[in-house]
Design a protein around this motif. Structure first.
Motif, PDB file in Angstrom:
ATOM      1  N   LEU A 102      -0.909  -3.447  -6.200  1.00 35.25           N
ATOM      2  CA  LEU A 102      -1.389  -2.343  -5.373  1.00 35.25           C
ATOM      3  C   LEU A 102      -2.299  -2.855  -4.269  1.00 35.25           C
ATOM      4  O   LEU A 102      -3.213  -3.650  -4.526  1.00 35.25           O
ATOM      5  CB  LEU A 102      -2.169  -1.331  -6.233  1.00 35.25           C
ATOM      6  CG  LEU A 102      -1.362  -0.422  -7.146  1.00 35.25           C
ATOM      7  CD1 LEU A 102      -2.294   0.534  -7.872  1.00 35.25           C
ATOM      8  CD2 LEU A 102      -0.321   0.364  -6.370  1.00 35.25           C
ATOM      9  N   ASP A 139      -4.045   9.391  -9.141  1.00 36.11           N
ATOM     10  CA  ASP A 139      -2.599   9.189  -9.099  1.00 36.11           C
ATOM     11  C   ASP A 139      -2.167   8.202 -10.183  1.00 36.11           C
ATOM     12  O   ASP A 139      -2.985   7.455 -10.748  1.00 36.11           O
ATOM     13  CB  ASP A 139      -2.209   8.654  -7.719  1.00 36.11           C
ATOM     14  CG  ASP A 139      -0.757   8.918  -7.361  1.00 36.11           C
ATOM     15  OD1 ASP A 139      -0.011   9.463  -8.204  1.00 36.11           O
ATOM     16  OD2 ASP A 139      -0.365   8.572  -6.227  1.00 36.11           O
ATOM     17  N   HIS A 172       0.127   4.828 -11.129  1.00 33.62           N
ATOM     18  CA  HIS A 172       0.673   3.630 -10.510  1.00 33.62           C
ATOM     19  C   HIS A 172       2.153   3.884 -10.219  1.00 33.62           C
ATOM     20  O   HIS A 172       2.885   4.371 -11.094  1.00 33.62           O
ATOM     21  CB  HIS A 172       0.512   2.443 -11.449  1.00 33.62           C
ATOM     22  CG  HIS A 172       0.856   1.125 -10.835  1.00 33.62           C
ATOM     23  ND1 HIS A 172       2.144   0.781 -10.487  1.00 33.62           N
ATOM     24  CD2 HIS A 172       0.078   0.055 -10.504  1.00 33.62           C
ATOM     25  CE1 HIS A 172       2.153  -0.436  -9.980  1.00 33.62           C
ATOM     26  NE2 HIS A 172       0.902  -0.898  -9.971  1.00 33.62           N
ATOM     27  N   PRO A 173       2.630   3.600  -9.003  1.00 42.57           N
ATOM     28  CA  PRO A 173       4.022   3.904  -8.669  1.00 42.57           C
ATOM     29  C   PRO A 173       5.053   3.123  -9.480  1.00 42.57           C
ATOM     30  O   PRO A 173       6.213   3.547  -9.596  1.00 42.57           O
ATOM     31  CB  PRO A 173       4.126   3.549  -7.179  1.00 42.57           C
ATOM     32  CG  PRO A 173       2.971   2.634  -6.919  1.00 42.57           C
ATOM     33  CD  PRO A 173       1.892   3.056  -7.859  1.00 42.57           C
ATOM     34  N   ARG A 200      -2.689  11.852  -3.705  1.00 40.82           N
ATOM     35  CA  ARG A 200      -1.736  10.793  -3.999  1.00 40.82           C
ATOM     36  C   ARG A 200      -1.983   9.590  -3.090  1.00 40.82           C
ATOM     37  O   ARG A 200      -2.334   9.737  -1.914  1.00 40.82           O
ATOM     38  CB  ARG A 200      -0.307  11.297  -3.822  1.00 40.82           C
ATOM     39  CG  ARG A 200       0.113  12.301  -4.887  1.00 40.82           C
ATOM     40  CD  ARG A 200       1.529  12.778  -4.692  1.00 40.82           C
ATOM     41  NE  ARG A 200       2.482  11.677  -4.644  1.00 40.82           N
ATOM     42  CZ  ARG A 200       3.798  11.837  -4.633  1.00 40.82           C
ATOM     43  NH1 ARG A 200       4.316  13.057  -4.655  1.00 40.82           N
ATOM     44  NH2 ARG A 200       4.601  10.794  -4.587  1.00 40.82           N
ATOM     45  N   ASP A 236       0.207   7.537  -1.908  1.00 41.64           N
ATOM     46  CA  ASP A 236       1.235   7.295  -0.899  1.00 41.64           C
ATOM     47  C   ASP A 236       0.986   8.051   0.392  1.00 41.64           C
ATOM     48  O   ASP A 236       1.744   7.901   1.353  1.00 41.64           O
ATOM     49  CB  ASP A 236       2.636   7.594  -1.453  1.00 41.64           C
ATOM     50  CG  ASP A 236       2.828   9.064  -1.838  1.00 41.64           C
ATOM     51  OD1 ASP A 236       1.925   9.888  -1.571  1.00 41.64           O
ATOM     52  OD2 ASP A 236       3.898   9.381  -2.425  1.00 41.64           O
ATOM     53  N   ARG A 237      -0.061   8.875   0.450  1.00 41.37           N
ATOM     54  CA  ARG A 237      -0.401   9.521   1.718  1.00 41.37           C
ATOM     55  C   ARG A 237      -0.853   8.502   2.757  1.00 41.37           C
ATOM     56  O   ARG A 237      -0.883   8.794   3.951  1.00 41.37           O
ATOM     57  CB  ARG A 237      -1.470  10.586   1.511  1.00 41.37           C
ATOM     58  CG  ARG A 237      -2.888  10.070   1.214  1.00 41.37           C
ATOM     59  CD  ARG A 237      -3.800  11.246   0.887  1.00 41.37           C
ATOM     60  NE  ARG A 237      -5.212  10.913   0.781  1.00 41.37           N
ATOM     61  CZ  ARG A 237      -5.821  10.535  -0.325  1.00 41.37           C
ATOM     62  NH1 ARG A 237      -5.114  10.406  -1.448  1.00 41.37           N
ATOM     63  NH2 ARG A 237      -7.124  10.285  -0.332  1.00 41.37           N
ATOM     64  N   GLY A 285       0.772   5.664   3.157  1.00 40.90           N
ATOM     65  CA  GLY A 285       1.919   4.799   3.413  1.00 40.90           C
ATOM     66  C   GLY A 285       2.180   3.894   2.225  1.00 40.90           C
ATOM     67  O   GLY A 285       1.753   4.149   1.100  1.00 40.90           O
ATOM     68  N   ALA A 286       2.882   2.815   2.463  1.00 41.51           N
ATOM     69  CA  ALA A 286       3.248   1.884   1.384  1.00 41.51           C
ATOM     70  C   ALA A 286       1.990   1.214   0.825  1.00 41.51           C
ATOM     71  O   ALA A 286       1.173   0.677   1.576  1.00 41.51           O
ATOM     72  CB  ALA A 286       4.227   0.827   1.889  1.00 41.51           C
ATOM     73  N   VAL A 287       1.846   1.233  -0.488  1.00 40.44           N
ATOM     74  CA  VAL A 287       0.682   0.615  -1.128  1.00 40.44           C
ATOM     75  C   VAL A 287       1.106  -0.413  -2.167  1.00 40.44           C
ATOM     76  O   VAL A 287       0.252  -1.037  -2.803  1.00 40.44           O
ATOM     77  CB  VAL A 287      -0.219   1.688  -1.801  1.00 40.44           C
ATOM     78  CG1 VAL A 287      -0.798   2.620  -0.762  1.00 40.44           C
ATOM     79  CG2 VAL A 287       0.556   2.462  -2.863  1.00 40.44           C
ATOM     80  N   VAL A 288       2.416  -0.611  -2.353  1.00 38.27           N
ATOM     81  CA  VAL A 288       2.900  -1.492  -3.403  1.00 38.27           C
ATOM     82  C   VAL A 288       3.407  -2.805  -2.809  1.00 38.27           C
ATOM     83  O   VAL A 288       4.165  -2.806  -1.841  1.00 38.27           O
ATOM     84  CB  VAL A 288       4.027  -0.843  -4.212  1.00 38.27           C
ATOM     85  CG1 VAL A 288       4.529  -1.780  -5.301  1.00 38.27           C
ATOM     86  CG2 VAL A 288       3.532   0.463  -4.848  1.00 38.27           C
TER      87      VAL A 288
END
Length: 327
Positions: A149, A268, A270-271, A314, A316-317, A319-322
């Protein structure tokens, strides 16, 4: 969320027989030309919270412990106040342990290994669980980077100052409210705030949201040139608006805000690992929501439907975090 938070704090007070909330009233003031105070009034009105609005003349009559400039206005919330944070932490820890929880203090987290069973390795041992909640405050980035992350969190190092009252008008018994002062000029940054004498005898607490980015939270107590700038700012504020206070800072405490780009929280999953929950980015205003945030994180960790719409929180607001390579 605040309505439920008030009820939850009151429940904790009753359960532990401890005063946690001190209702001093909250005064928000600043120049009439700035929308901040009007925005506060609109928010209170939308929530049916009783409040009063004052012009400069009315402010002087109602709050003689302050000095107000011409053209300033104020909004007063009589239900506002402060949380006795030290007592609150002790109360929650007591209830937690009474319900079978175990607290491990002075134990550094070395690594978190995700999986159907999460493993946490520390400086003193190893723990496994079906789910994990990470609320690492200023250390969140250090904890989540190994989980792939890249959260857009900035740690801001702020200072809290205490000034001695000369007149006995800055106490709760004398009617001194908590306050937020909003005026963007060269004499005072936005959102200087303060509390009546409570934590230290005869010491009025005044601070601002100004600060510097801190690269490593383990070194938060290291002084920097910004210390003197913040002290000068607080002293200028006191000289301008607190006539019964000695405008020389006597005590300085260090504090850290973990900021998100929009100053709203991250609540949130973890994606990549739905059994790892993240609570972070409380941006200097999260403590009062602690009972509700704890409830939400527990719901996420036990696969329950959250009590609130969490879309605004969340990750992901941003953008990409992974970073897939690190998963």
């Amino acid at each position: 969320m605040m309505a439920e938070a008030y009820d939850s704090w009151a429940h904790l007070e009753k359960e532990t027989d401890t005063e946690l909330i001190k209702k001093t009233g909250l005064l928000v003031f600043g120049d009439a030309a700035i929308d901040f105070t009007h925005q506060v009034a609109r928010t209170l009105a939308s929530l049916n919270v009783p409040y009063r609005q004052y012009n400069a003349t009315e402010l002087r009559g109602k709050f003689p412990m302050f000095r107000f400039d011409s053209g300033q206005v104020g909004v007063y919330d009589p239900q506002g106040g402060l949380i006795r944070a030290d007592r609150a932490l002790r109360a929650y820890q007591t209830v937690f342990k009474n319900n079978g929880g175990t607290i491990k203090d002075e134990e550094v987290v070395d690594s978190i290994i995700p999986g159907d069973i999460v493993t946490v390795k520390t400086s003193k041992g190893e723990y496994t669980a079906k789910s994990l909640v990470i609320t690492g405050g200023a250390w969140t980035t250090k904890l989540t980077q190994s989980l792939g992350l890249q959260l857009p969190l900035r740690v801001i190092h702020t200072r809290v100052c205490y000034l001695t009252q000369r007149e006995k008008t800055y106490t709760v018994d004398a009617g001194m409210p908590c306050f937020i002062y909003h005026l963007a000029d060269d004499k005072c940054p936005e959102n200087t705030y303060g509390f009546p004498c409570l934590e230290y005898p005869n010491q009025v607490k005044v601070a601002s949201h100004a600060g510097q980015v801190l690269n490593d939270p383990d070194f938060r107590d290291v002084s920097s040139p910004l210390d003197q700038t913040i002290v000068q700012t607080i002293e200028a504020f006191a000289q301008r608006h607190l006539p019964g206070v000695n405008p020389e800072v006597g005590i300085i405490e260090h504090c850290m805000y973990t900021m998100t780009p929009d100053s709203d929280f991250i609540l949130d999953l973890h994606p990549g690992w739905k059994n790892i929950v993240i609570g972070a980015g409380f941006s200097g205003h999260g403590f009062k929501f602690a009972p509700v945030v704890g409830k939400i994180l527990a719901e996420l960790a036990t696969d329950q439907r959250p009590s609130y719409d969490l879309r605004p929180f969340r990750m992901d607001r941003f953008g990409a975090v992974v970073t897939k390579a690190r998963l």
